[in-house]
Motif scaffolding. Structure first.
Motif, PDB file in Angstrom:
ATOM      1  N   ILE A  50      -1.869   3.595   8.735  1.00 29.50           N
ATOM      2  CA  ILE A  50      -2.834   3.551   7.634  1.00 29.50           C
ATOM      3  C   ILE A  50      -3.962   2.613   8.040  1.00 29.50           C
ATOM      4  O   ILE A  50      -3.713   1.469   8.439  1.00 29.50           O
ATOM      5  CB  ILE A  50      -2.183   3.039   6.333  1.00 29.50           C
ATOM      6  N   ILE A  51      -5.197   3.076   7.937  1.00 30.39           N
ATOM      7  CA  ILE A  51      -6.357   2.238   8.239  1.00 30.39           C
ATOM      8  C   ILE A  51      -7.140   2.030   6.957  1.00 30.39           C
ATOM      9  O   ILE A  51      -7.686   2.971   6.383  1.00 30.39           O
ATOM     10  CB  ILE A  51      -7.245   2.862   9.332  1.00 30.39           C
ATOM     11  N   ARG A  52      -7.171   0.804   6.530  1.00 26.81           N
ATOM     12  CA  ARG A  52      -7.817   0.421   5.276  1.00 26.81           C
ATOM     13  C   ARG A  52      -9.130  -0.295   5.575  1.00 26.81           C
ATOM     14  O   ARG A  52      -9.162  -1.250   6.337  1.00 26.81           O
ATOM     15  CB  ARG A  52      -6.885  -0.505   4.497  1.00 26.81           C
TER      16      ARG A  52
ATOM     17  N   ASP B  95      -0.410  11.207  10.596  1.00 19.23           N
ATOM     18  CA  ASP B  95      -0.509  10.436  11.841  1.00 19.23           C
ATOM     19  C   ASP B  95      -1.380   9.218  11.562  1.00 19.23           C
ATOM     20  O   ASP B  95      -0.886   8.134  11.277  1.00 19.23           O
ATOM     21  CB  ASP B  95      -1.078  11.317  12.954  1.00 19.23           C
ATOM     22  N   VAL B  96      -2.699   9.382  11.578  1.00 21.57           N
ATOM     23  CA  VAL B  96      -3.620   8.319  11.189  1.00 21.57           C
ATOM     24  C   VAL B  96      -4.222   8.673   9.838  1.00 21.57           C
ATOM     25  O   VAL B  96      -4.698   9.788   9.635  1.00 21.57           O
ATOM     26  CB  VAL B  96      -4.736   8.127  12.235  1.00 21.57           C
ATOM     27  N   VAL B  97      -4.177   7.721   8.912  1.00 15.00           N
ATOM     28  CA  VAL B  97      -4.759   7.889   7.581  1.00 15.00           C
ATOM     29  C   VAL B  97      -5.831   6.823   7.415  1.00 15.00           C
ATOM     30  O   VAL B  97      -5.587   5.643   7.684  1.00 15.00           O
ATOM     31  CB  VAL B  97      -3.691   7.731   6.481  1.00 15.00           C
ATOM     32  N   VAL B  98      -7.027   7.210   6.967  1.00 19.65           N
ATOM     33  CA  VAL B  98      -8.106   6.251   6.783  1.00 19.65           C
ATOM     34  C   VAL B  98      -8.653   6.393   5.370  1.00 19.65           C
ATOM     35  O   VAL B  98      -8.758   7.503   4.839  1.00 19.65           O
ATOM     36  CB  VAL B  98      -9.217   6.453   7.849  1.00 19.65           C
ATOM     37  N   THR B  99      -9.008   5.253   4.762  1.00 19.71           N
ATOM     38  CA  THR B  99      -9.435   5.316   3.365  1.00 19.71           C
ATOM     39  C   THR B  99     -10.166   4.050   2.939  1.00 19.71           C
ATOM     40  O   THR B  99     -10.236   3.065   3.687  1.00 19.71           O
ATOM     41  CB  THR B  99      -8.220   5.596   2.452  1.00 19.71           C
ATOM     42  N   GLU B 100     -10.688   4.086   1.749  1.00 19.79           N
ATOM     43  CA  GLU B 100     -11.431   2.989   1.117  1.00 19.79           C
ATOM     44  C   GLU B 100     -10.521   1.799   0.869  1.00 19.79           C
ATOM     45  O   GLU B 100      -9.295   1.910   0.881  1.00 19.79           O
ATOM     46  CB  GLU B 100     -12.037   3.531  -0.185  1.00 19.79           C
ATOM     47  N   ASN B 101     -11.114   0.657   0.600  1.00 18.19           N
ATOM     48  CA  ASN B 101     -10.423  -0.621   0.508  1.00 18.19           C
ATOM     49  C   ASN B 101      -9.238  -0.613  -0.469  1.00 18.19           C
ATOM     50  O   ASN B 101      -8.086  -0.847  -0.081  1.00 18.19           O
ATOM     51  CB  ASN B 101     -11.446  -1.692   0.099  1.00 18.19           C
TER      52      ASN B 101
END
Length: 364
Positions: A128-130, A237-243
């Protein structure tokens, strides 16, 4: 360029932060020595306990010193009964993010063999990329308007930060595919059907995806995506999202793989990295020697990976891999702390990981 010595700044913080930092440093030092890497440490005061005696969350001198280190290892900060006059908790980790422009939080969530989960899944391995500096945190320092009738917070998305964030996400997908055989896939979680800011975020993601045609992508609304993290976590796999969305979904993902006790993280920019367990200070168990050190130990492995990439030092990458292998072996066979169904304490688990590390434990 590889160096003979790397400087690590320590911010143990509050509560169990002190205990898990000690555990992580012990394992980190063992792994570094095993691979011919020399680390030196400097410890700095920051957090709620420091605020009690000093009136500040972190001193200017300490903040400046962090920037001189090759990486920072943070334990946990904040105590529920120590607050600023506006009612918010003492959180110098957020001050550090803002000071050094740490715009991306990397939160790997892997289901290790032997770790209990309430979800029917076996092969969960996601990142998870925050985003850290804007979104619903953008207005953290906006002037307050005292009122007993209403309060509001500002949600802001900028092109500059989002482009950097998405480049990290696509780079991580490619790195994971190359090193770990993951699919190399990026999923965006947003609320683009309702929020203008999120529609803009999706537009920027589409532009980034076009620059990386070798990486498959998906776009999900945050509500549906949060459900799928529980019902079908193996799809990610990779998840990216808002703060704020990232703050929440990273803890959902951690819950899927056994809880915050096994969830490491790293807050990074292009030039600085702060690595820390995803859990808090847990004052109810602080000082009792029962805290799970695994998340902090895995965060130390992330710290070594960060140094390895920045300095082209395969020794650090090898040390990081050894920590993960030893930790995985102990999680598979025990001992385990109470949050994972065992009865071991912090020191016992730490000793077991150090022993597995010294023995060159096979991968779990």
């Amino acid at each position: 360029m590889a160096r003979n010595r790397y400087e690590v700044a320590l911010l143990p913080g509050d509560g169990i932060g002190l205990e898990v930092t000690d555990a992580a440093v012990a394992v980190l030092t063992d792994a570094a020595e095993q691979h011919g890497v020399t680390l030196s440490y400097a410890t700095y005061d920051a957090g709620a306990a420091y605020y009690r005696v000093s009136g500040e969350a972190i001193s200017a001198a300490s903040m400046s010193a962090l920037g001189e280190a090759d990486a920072v290892l943070l334990g946990a900060m904040g105590l529920p009964d120590v607050r600023y006059p506006d009612g918010t908790e003492i959180a110098p980790q957020i001050d550090v993010r803002e000071h050094y422009g740490l715009f991306a939080s990397l939160r790997p969530c892997r289901l290790f063999p032997g770790v209990p989960t309430r979800v029917r899944a076996e092969a969960v391995d996601m990142l998870i990329i925050r985003e850290l500096t804007e979104g619903l945190f953008a207005g953290r320092h906006d002037p307050a308007e005292p009122s007993d009738e209403r309060a509001s917070d500002r949600l802001t998305i900028t092109r500059a930060t989002s482009e950097k964030l998405f480049e990290v996400a696509f780079a991580q997908a490619k790195r994971r595919r190359r090193l770990h055989g993951t699919p190399g896939h990026v999923t965006l979680l947003d609320k683009a059907n309702v929020l203008r800011s999120n529609a803009f975020l999706r537009k920027l993601f589409d532009e980034a995806a076009a620059r990386h045609p070798d990486v498959a992508t998906a776009r999900l609304y945050i509500d549906a995506g949060a459900m799928m993290l529980v019902t079908n976590p193996e799809r990610f796999d990779v998840v990216v999202t808002e703060n704020i969305f990232g703050d929440i979904t990273s803890e959902i993902a951690a819950g899927v793989v056994g809880g915050l006790g096994v969830a490491p993280s790293g807050d990074v920019s292009e030039t600085h990295g702060v690595f820390q367990p995803s859990h808090g200070t847990a004052p109810d168990i602080a000082g009792r020697g029962v805290a799970n050190p695994v998340a902090a130990i895995l965060s130390a492995a992330m710290l070594l990976d960060w140094i390895a990439e920045r300095h082209g030092d395969p020794r650090c990458a090898g040390a990081a891999a050894s920590i993960r292998t030893a930790t995985g072996a102990v999680l598979a066979r025990g001992p385990r702390t109470r949050d994972l169904g065992g009865d071991a304490g912090t020191l016992e688990v730490t000793r077991a990981i150090r022993t597995a590390l010294a023995a060159g434990a096979p991968a779990a």
